[in-house]
Write a protein that holds these residues in place. Structure first.
Motif, short mmCIF file in Angstrom:
data_model
loop_
_atom_site.label_atom_id
_atom_site.label_comp_id
_atom_site.label_asym_id
_atom_site.label_seq_id
_atom_site.Cartn_x
_atom_site.Cartn_y
_atom_site.Cartn_z
N VAL A 1 0.83 -1.20 0.00
CA VAL A 1 0.00 0.00 0.00
C VAL A 1 0.87 1.26 0.00
O VAL A 1 0.54 2.25 -0.66
N ALA B 1 1.76 2.18 -3.38
CA ALA B 1 0.61 2.62 -4.18
C ALA B 1 0.07 3.98 -3.75
O ALA B 1 -0.78 4.55 -4.46
N THR C 1 -0.39 7.05 -6.20
CA THR C 1 -1.46 6.82 -7.18
C THR C 1 -2.83 6.97 -6.52
O THR C 1 -3.77 7.53 -7.11
N ILE C 2 -2.95 6.46 -5.28
CA ILE C 2 -4.22 6.55 -4.56
C ILE C 2 -4.60 8.01 -4.34
O ILE C 2 -5.75 8.42 -4.58
N GLY D 1 4.18 -4.14 -4.85
CA GLY D 1 3.26 -3.00 -4.86
C GLY D 1 3.40 -2.16 -6.11
O GLY D 1 2.40 -1.76 -6.72
N THR E 1 0.43 -1.85 -8.96
CA THR E 1 -0.12 -0.52 -9.20
C THR E 1 0.06 -0.10 -10.66
O THR E 1 -0.86 0.46 -11.28
N TRP F 1 -4.27 0.65 -8.47
CA TRP F 1 -4.01 0.62 -7.03
C TRP F 1 -5.02 -0.24 -6.26
O TRP F 1 -4.71 -0.78 -5.18
N ARG F 2 -6.24 -0.38 -6.76
CA ARG F 2 -7.24 -1.16 -6.02
C ARG F 2 -6.82 -2.62 -5.86
O ARG F 2 -7.18 -3.28 -4.88
N ALA G 1 -3.94 -3.55 -5.10
CA ALA G 1 -3.05 -3.65 -3.94
C ALA G 1 -3.80 -4.21 -2.74
O ALA G 1 -3.21 -4.82 -1.84
#
Length: 531
Positions: free
Chosen positions: A42, A45, A48-49, A166, A170, A175-176, A178
């Motif tokens: 996470v 990522a 990007t999130i 990760g 990503t 990212w989802r 992840a």
């Protein structure tokens, strides 16, 4: 292994048991991998999130919510396993973790993601504890070392591979995934444990100690928030930090008082009457302090000073984590074969002190090969300590307290990591800002005004003189942080010297000797039908 405690009459059964145990251990390792990998995947990522969901000002809460929930839930899962059965509580924690993962992957804004990460953290609190406690139920301590060595290997693998996995997920899937990647692995682990693991069912007549659980949760939450916010979002002397310290101290004092009165305390204080258990909790705290501080500052040093690529940040720690993996497995094997373990906390503490001192001597001219050797020394020290602390702690309590022993030791390491990151981080930031002001004047102070840690893009934009000043500042900061770590590690050596080598329970040909020493009573009678 468990089959050593099983009746020898049934030849077929004795043949099936080792295979069953291997299936259970594989499921446990998958579960532990989920717990270790999550934050690292996470973390990679996160840019990007934030780009999709916005809410940059709440970014830190995505990690903090997970950490808080995990730390607060850890002792509760251990106690629930002791009271109501290990298998049921462990499977419940996996289900909650997977539900949190699925919801996090579906989050539509930063507020939802933070809330779902907290749900995920509640489940994660039971994963590590459940793995260690089930191994404690199935495997006699003399055999346990080699299996816990494998668990240390999973931990090292997760720390190396997490950022790489990760980044790959990503970049290629979004990212989802992840979060969604946890679902198929978790379902496999859940199915294997449901079918193959058979532990005796328990049903305690006592009620859950809700008041103790609430006081402990408030105390742990306050500690983690102080170490997370102190020196970053709030000054250490600010009113908010002082309030949190006051609330935390009051809650923990109240918790300790209540545990002497509760019918079924969350953390039975009698487990601390064992000298070995108390010493191993202290060593676990210090190991967490050092390990997570090192994993934070070593990549920063290598990227800022040695010019390494941030993309391969996980690989930068390979010398340390590789040495930790190899030494941990050797220590587990030697403990299983000899039954002796005191040498490992002592040697591990010495190597940890030496490794941290060597790392504190790095400067702008230190080569990657030299820093890699220093990291290997530190990794070897942690490899001696990582799983031996859990092994000795579990061997120091009765079987009925296996869950709380595992959760208390895990919690000590978690709190140690929070303190390590906070205190070493504060020292690092202070030193960097001081050296930047000294070498680059007003420009240096302005550069590090917002944060003492610059990313690669920001570093490349600096004028050559300022960049060189920053490299010297990072070297000075890591020197101070690792020197502090070496001083703290001396306490681990002091604790290790006082460890008493008590024979490990239930060990094949040595089992009768253990019984003669009064240890056989602690071998779980249910191991014979455990799998």
């Amino acid at each position: 292994m468990a089959d050593s405690a099983a009746p020898a009459a049934d030849g077929d059964k004795s043949e099936k048991q080792p295979r069953s145990i291997r299936v259970v251990l594989l499921a446990l390792m998958i579960t532990m991998m989920l717990a270790m990998l999550d934050n690292m995947i996470v973390g990679t990522a996160m840019p990007t999130i934030v780009g999709e969901l916005g809410g940059l000002e709440h970014l830190s809460w995505v990690v903090t919510a997970y950490t808080l929930a995990t730390a607060a839930a850890t002792p509760l899962w251990g106690k629930l396993g002791d009271m109501y059965g290990r298998k049921g509580s462990f499977m419940t924690s996996i289900v909650i973790f997977l539900a949190g993962s699925a919801l996090s992957g579906m989050a539509q804004n930063m507020g939802q993601l933070i809330g779902f990460r907290a749900v995920q953290g509640l489940g994660a609190g039971g994963l590590m504890v459940g793995v260690m406690a089930i191994i404690g139920d199935l495997i006699p301590p003399r055999e346990r070392g080699k299996y816990q060595g494998m668990m240390a290997g999973v931990m090292a693998l997760a720390m190396i591979g997490g950022p790489l996995v990760g980044g790959t997920i990503t970049d290629n899937w979004g990212w989802r995934w992840a979060f969604y990647i946890n679902l198929p692995l978790g379902v496999v682990a859940l199915g294997a444990i449901s079918v193959v693991l058979h532990l005796p069912k328990k049903r305690s007549q006592a009620r859950v100690d809700y008041l103790g659980a609430a006081l402990l949760t408030v105390g742990i939450t306050s500690i983690v928030l102080v170490t997370t916010w102190g020196g970053s979002q709030y000054a250490w002397t600010s009113a908010r930090i002082m309030e949190l310290i006051g609330i935390g101290v009051a809650a923990l004092v109240g918790f300790l008082f209540w545990q002497t009165k509760a019918a079924e305390p969350v953390v039975p204080l009698h487990i601390f009457r064992s000298r070995n258990f108390s010493l191993m909790s202290a060593i676990g705290f210090i190991t967490g302090f050092v390990m997570f501080g090192a994993t934070l500052f070593l990549p920063l040093y290598q990227q800022s000073v040695q010019g390494a690529s941030a993309t391969n940040s996980g690989l930068l720690l390979l010398p340390m984590l590789g040495a930790m993996l190899v030494v941990s497995m050797i220590a587990g094997r030697v403990t299983t074969n000899s039954g002796r373990y005191k040498v490992f906390p002592v040697v591990g503490s010495v190597l940890m002190i030496a490794g941290l001192f060597l790392l504190s001597q790095m400067d702008t001219g230190t080569s990657r090969f030299t820093s890699g050797l220093y990291m290997a020394v530190l990794g070897a020290g942690m490899g001696c300590l990582m799983q031996v602390t859990m092994l000795v702690a579990q061997n120091s309590v009765e079987m009925r307290d296996m869950g709380v022993a595992s959760s208390t030791t895990t919690l000590a390491r978690t709190l140690g990591s929070s303190f390590g990151v906070a205190i070493m981080g504060a020292l690092f930031n202070n030193r960097v800002q001081h050296v930047m002001a000294e070498r680059a004047g007003a420009l240096g102070s302005k550069i590090t005004e917002q944060s003492a840690q610059l990313d690669a893009k920001s570093l490349q934009k600096l004028p050559a003189a300022a960049r060189e000043a920053y490299q010297h500042a990072v070297s000075a900061g890591t020197h101070s942080a690792f020197l502090l770590g070496a001083v703290v590690a001396v306490l681990a050596l002091a604790a290790a010297v006082f460890v008493k080598e008590v024979p490990l329970r239930g060990a094949g040909p040595d089992k009768q000797a253990g019984a003669a020493a009064g240890d056989a009573a602690d071998v779980p009678p249910a191991v014979a039908e455990a799998v």
